[in-house]
Design a protein around this motif. Structure first.
Motif, mmCIF file in Angstrom:
data_model
loop_
_atom_site.group_PDB
_atom_site.id
_atom_site.type_symbol
_atom_site.label_atom_id
_atom_site.label_comp_id
_atom_site.label_asym_id
_atom_site.label_seq_id
_atom_site.Cartn_x
_atom_site.Cartn_y
_atom_site.Cartn_z
ATOM 1 N N THR A 73 0.832 -1.205 0.000
ATOM 2 C CA THR A 73 0.000 0.000 0.000
ATOM 3 C C THR A 73 0.870 1.260 0.000
ATOM 4 O O THR A 73 1.986 1.257 0.522
ATOM 5 C CB THR A 73 -0.929 0.019 1.225
ATOM 6 O OG1 THR A 73 -0.139 -0.028 2.424
ATOM 7 C CG2 THR A 73 -1.873 -1.171 1.202
ATOM 8 N N VAL A 76 -1.981 7.834 -1.388
ATOM 9 C CA VAL A 76 -2.542 8.284 -2.662
ATOM 10 C C VAL A 76 -1.982 9.661 -3.024
ATOM 11 O O VAL A 76 -1.996 10.586 -2.203
ATOM 12 C CB VAL A 76 -4.079 8.326 -2.600
ATOM 13 C CG1 VAL A 76 -4.660 8.813 -3.927
ATOM 14 C CG2 VAL A 76 -4.638 6.956 -2.244
ATOM 15 N N ASP A 78 -1.249 12.638 -6.475
ATOM 16 C CA ASP A 78 -2.026 13.375 -7.473
ATOM 17 C C ASP A 78 -2.138 12.614 -8.787
ATOM 18 O O ASP A 78 -3.215 12.485 -9.361
ATOM 19 C CB ASP A 78 -1.385 14.756 -7.715
ATOM 20 C CG ASP A 78 -1.405 15.617 -6.459
ATOM 21 O OD1 ASP A 78 -2.352 15.458 -5.652
ATOM 22 O OD2 ASP A 78 -0.476 16.422 -6.285
ATOM 23 N N GLU A 79 -1.022 12.119 -9.303
ATOM 24 C CA GLU A 79 -1.026 11.459 -10.607
ATOM 25 C C GLU A 79 0.044 10.365 -10.624
ATOM 26 O O GLU A 79 1.158 10.566 -10.146
ATOM 27 C CB GLU A 79 -0.756 12.479 -11.712
ATOM 28 C CG GLU A 79 -0.848 11.905 -13.112
ATOM 29 C CD GLU A 79 -0.632 12.977 -14.178
ATOM 30 O OE1 GLU A 79 -0.608 12.607 -15.366
ATOM 31 O OE2 GLU A 79 -0.445 14.147 -13.790
ATOM 32 N N LYS A 80 -0.297 9.236 -11.209
ATOM 33 C CA LYS A 80 0.647 8.123 -11.288
ATOM 34 C C LYS A 80 1.653 8.376 -12.405
ATOM 35 O O LYS A 80 1.298 8.880 -13.472
ATOM 36 C CB LYS A 80 -0.089 6.809 -11.532
ATOM 37 C CG LYS A 80 -0.964 6.370 -10.370
ATOM 38 C CD LYS A 80 -1.642 5.040 -10.651
ATOM 39 C CE LYS A 80 -2.502 4.604 -9.464
ATOM 40 N NZ LYS A 80 -3.180 3.307 -9.703
ATOM 41 N N SER A 105 -0.319 -0.781 -10.607
ATOM 42 C CA SER A 105 -1.110 -0.541 -9.406
ATOM 43 C C SER A 105 -2.593 -0.784 -9.680
ATOM 44 O O SER A 105 -3.202 -0.097 -10.500
ATOM 45 C CB SER A 105 -0.909 0.906 -8.941
ATOM 46 O OG SER A 105 -1.806 1.234 -7.909
ATOM 47 N N ALA A 107 -5.135 -0.364 -7.644
ATOM 48 C CA ALA A 107 -6.004 0.570 -6.924
ATOM 49 C C ALA A 107 -5.214 1.835 -6.637
ATOM 50 O O ALA A 107 -3.980 1.875 -6.763
ATOM 51 C CB ALA A 107 -6.513 -0.057 -5.625
ATOM 52 N N ASP A 108 -5.925 2.895 -6.243
ATOM 53 C CA ASP A 108 -5.259 4.174 -6.002
ATOM 54 C C ASP A 108 -4.225 4.083 -4.892
ATOM 55 O O ASP A 108 -3.219 4.794 -4.915
ATOM 56 C CB ASP A 108 -6.295 5.247 -5.660
ATOM 57 C CG ASP A 108 -7.195 5.579 -6.848
ATOM 58 O OD1 ASP A 108 -6.770 5.319 -7.995
ATOM 59 O OD2 ASP A 108 -8.313 6.074 -6.628
ATOM 60 N N ASP A 109 -4.464 3.219 -3.901
ATOM 61 C CA ASP A 109 -3.547 3.124 -2.769
ATOM 62 C C ASP A 109 -2.663 1.876 -2.831
ATOM 63 O O ASP A 109 -2.093 1.470 -1.816
ATOM 64 C CB ASP A 109 -4.322 3.128 -1.452
ATOM 65 C CG ASP A 109 -5.270 1.941 -1.330
ATOM 66 O OD1 ASP A 109 -5.542 1.295 -2.365
ATOM 67 O OD2 ASP A 109 -5.723 1.648 -0.201
ATOM 68 N N THR A 112 2.812 -0.644 -7.429
ATOM 69 C CA THR A 112 3.076 -1.413 -8.646
ATOM 70 C C THR A 112 4.055 -2.530 -8.304
ATOM 71 O O THR A 112 4.975 -2.332 -7.509
ATOM 72 C CB THR A 112 3.658 -0.502 -9.730
ATOM 73 O OG1 THR A 112 2.683 0.483 -10.099
ATOM 74 C CG2 THR A 112 4.038 -1.301 -10.979
ATOM 75 N N ASP A 133 6.301 2.680 -5.508
ATOM 76 C CA ASP A 133 5.234 3.671 -5.373
ATOM 77 C C ASP A 133 4.932 4.253 -6.759
ATOM 78 O O ASP A 133 5.823 4.835 -7.393
ATOM 79 C CB ASP A 133 5.684 4.785 -4.418
ATOM 80 C CG ASP A 133 4.547 5.731 -4.045
ATOM 81 O OD1 ASP A 133 3.661 5.981 -4.895
ATOM 82 O OD2 ASP A 133 4.539 6.221 -2.909
ATOM 83 N N TYR A 135 3.340 6.822 -7.579
ATOM 84 C CA TYR A 135 3.277 8.284 -7.611
ATOM 85 C C TYR A 135 4.660 8.928 -7.502
ATOM 86 O O TYR A 135 4.891 10.006 -8.059
ATOM 87 C CB TYR A 135 2.400 8.798 -6.469
ATOM 88 C CG TYR A 135 0.985 8.285 -6.519
ATOM 89 C CD1 TYR A 135 0.045 8.865 -7.365
ATOM 90 C CD2 TYR A 135 0.578 7.213 -5.727
ATOM 91 C CE1 TYR A 135 -1.270 8.402 -7.408
ATOM 92 C CE2 TYR A 135 -0.722 6.737 -5.762
ATOM 93 C CZ TYR A 135 -1.643 7.336 -6.610
ATOM 94 O OH TYR A 135 -2.952 6.862 -6.665
#
Length: 262
Positions: A73, A76, A78-80, A105, A107-109, A112, A133, A135
């Motif tokens: 996990t 979250v 702003d943008e991946k 990834s 899900a948002d949280d 990868t 991560d 992000y």
């Protein structure tokens, strides 16, 4: 002058109901009864072990998320970032091996997962899963992974415990025995239950051994479908029957498809 109706002293007797013809399989009932009993006594310990380890495996998916929360996990953002940047960060931290798969990834949280094969110190059948991560491209950790479901060390350990009790190929015989005989026990129990007269199957109002047998039969009948399902799926985990099932799936075109890297 009235006359009383005549009466006869003969009493009409009802003939006894003809005895039902013995069923063709009736001579087999003692054999089925003994097979059901002795097979149950022999296989029960193996079924108990399989049920206990299977219960652990069922909860392993959730336990994995708790134990490996740091790797799996992320916070979250702003943008991946593009996958190429995430893979580049992984290769910088882990230049060994080759990239065999990438799981973006989901899900948002979620992080990868980049899978590396041919890494020294990692089992040949396993891969090294590197978590990054999406992000910030920060590598959060690396764990050994097994199978198409992405089992991490905890679930892999429970998987092998359920499969072979960590005894290798010899240990897999226990699951083979349990799965192979479970459907025989369930099928024999169904035959015995349906062969008994309805009066003998009643549980309400009975007591003692008769009530115990009635409860045993009633519970067994309701659980029979589950037993057949567990036996069929359990055979896929076994050594010999599992290999034959894999060959059957391949011949029917049901094998897991592979994608060419090129």
């Amino acid at each position: 002058m009235s006359t009383a109706p005549s009466t006869t002293t003969e009493e009409s007797t009802q003939p006894d109901a003809p005895a039902s013809a013995p069923r063709r399989w009736a001579p087999l009932r003692p054999l089925i009864l003994r097979l059901h009993f002795y097979a149950g006594v022999l296989v029960a310990p193996f079924l108990l072990v399989a049920a206990a380890t299977g219960f652990l495996y069922a909860g392993a998916f959730q336990a994995e998320k708790i134990v490996y929360a740091h790797e799996m996990t992320v916070r979250v953002g702003d943008e991946k970032l593009p996958i190429s940047e995430q893979v580049a960060a992984v290769r910088k931290a882990h230049p060994e091996g080759t990239v065999s798969a990438i799981r973006p990834s989901p899900a948002d949280d979620a992080s990868t997962r980049v899978l590396l094969s041919g890494v020294k110190g990692v089992d040949a059948d396993h891969t090294l899963a590197v978590f990054v991560d999406p992000y910030t491209a920060t590598v959060r950790g690396a764990l050994e992974q097994y199978g198409s479901t992405g089992a991490l060390p905890l679930r892999t350990w429970i998987d092998e415990f359920h499969r072979d009790l960590h005894l290798g190929e010899t240990g897999r015989l226990y699951s083979e025995l349990a799965a192979s005989w479970l459907w025989v026990i369930a099928g024999g129990g169904l035959v015995l239950w349906f062969s008994r007269r309805r009066a003998l199957r009643k549980v309400r109002g009975s007591s003692g051994r008769r009530r115990t047998l009635g409860l045993h039969g009633t519970v067994g009948v309701w659980a029979a479908a589950g037993f057949f399902f567990l036996s069929a799926t359990g055979l896929t985990w076994s050594a010999y029957a599992g290999a034959n099932i894999d060959e059957l799936r391949t011949s029917l075109g049901q094998a897991t498809p592979s994608v060419s890297a090129t």
